[in-house]
Write an enzyme that holds these catalytic residues in place. Structure first.
Site, PDB file in Angstrom:
ATOM      1  N   GLY A 283      44.413 -10.075  39.965  1.00 37.46           N
ATOM      2  CA  GLY A 283      45.293  -9.234  40.771  1.00 37.46           C
ATOM      3  C   GLY A 283      46.761  -9.514  40.507  1.00 37.46           C
TER       4      GLY A 283
ATOM      5  N   GLU B 179      47.554  -7.471  37.636  1.00 35.43           N
ATOM      6  CA  GLU B 179      47.639  -6.077  38.066  1.00 35.43           C
ATOM      7  C   GLU B 179      48.984  -5.784  38.715  1.00 35.43           C
ATOM      8  OE1 GLU B 179      43.158  -4.514  38.921  1.00 35.43           O
ATOM      9  OE2 GLU B 179      43.878  -6.111  40.238  1.00 35.43           O
TER      10      GLU B 179
END
Length: 259
Positions: free
Chosen positions: A110, A113
């Site tokens: 994440g 991301e």
């Protein structure tokens, strides 16, 4: 999940908002509470016309180590679907303002991301980027399989996503994931310099440029060109466009008023 203001810090000055992920003991792992807090802050910033640029960084020498696996371990498939759980921010990719990410240490899962959602990524030399989700029996849920191939190409993206290996900052720069690499410990200062420069430019024009590029990543070339032309035409109604062209003719620095 209830937001916790201490997990994400935010300071705004001179048109620049600095957002800091603040779980240094976990290398800023993205718990559900941290994500909720981050999205609450970003929603406020998106609606704040005085904020022209956003810097995103992490405390404690790391950007973000990815989703908090301890927080995810007990979640069922039904719970994840019902909550539309992505393990990362829903709001960051929708932010109208330019986002400059200052990355030191790890940007994994994440965390990677988040970097992929940013508009300009500045990395310290020792930073590392990757998607190790497969090694924990899962996969990206917030765009890693979609944005990463658009940034670095499908061959390298699949290598990273299927093996879980990571890239150095220099490799990420060469691949197109990172815009600039600086000495370790200097990413935030470099991001502040870039953000300050952006804050002196026309905010509506910056947002139009960002919107055009983002749209072009979602559609074929012809509709992307049409959207660019539409946004270009809209700049002709801006006071900032008139000021910018007058300043160029008069050989002086423009004074944009962001309208």
């Amino acid at each position: 999940m209830t937001a916790d203001e201490h997990m994400v810090l935010c300071h705004t000055a001179d048109g620049v908002a600095e957002v800091v992920l603040n779980r240094p003991r976990t290398r800023n792992a993205l718990s559900r509470v941290l994500i909720a807090t981050l999205d609450d802050i970003l929603e406020r910033l998106a609606a704040d016309e005085t904020v022209r640029v956003v810097i995103l960084t992490g405390a404690g020498g790391h950007f973000a180590a990815g989703a908090d696996l301890k927080d995810m371990a007990s979640m069922t498939a039904q719970e994840a679907a019902a909550a539309d759980f992505a393990g990362c921010s829903h709001t960051l990719p929708r932010l109208p303002q330019p986002v400059v990410a200052a990355v030191e240490g790890v940007a994994l899962g994440g965390g990677c991301e988040l970097a992929e959602m940013a508009d300009i990524v500045i990395a310290g030399h020792g930073a590392r980027f990757g998607h190790p989700e497969v090694t924990a029996g899962t996969m990206p849920g917030a765009g890693g399989t979609q944005r990463l191939p658009r940034l670095v190409g499908p061959a390298l993206a699949l290598d990273l996503l299927l093996t879980g290996r990571s890239l150095t900052a220099a490799e990420a720069l060469s691949a197109g994931l990172v815009a600039r690499v600086v000495a370790d410990g200097q990413a935030l200062d470099a991001a502040r310099t870039v953000a300050h420069h952006l804050s002196t430019l026309s905010a509506p024009v910056l947002q139009a440029v960002k919107a055009a590029v983002r749209r072009g990543q979602e559609v074929p070339l012809s509709p992307g060109l049409a959207e660019e032309r539409r946004l270009f035409h809209r700049t002709f109604a801006l006071d900032d466009r008139r000021e910018g062209m007058a300043a160029f003719a008069e050989k002086r620095q423009p004074l944009f008023r962001h309208r």
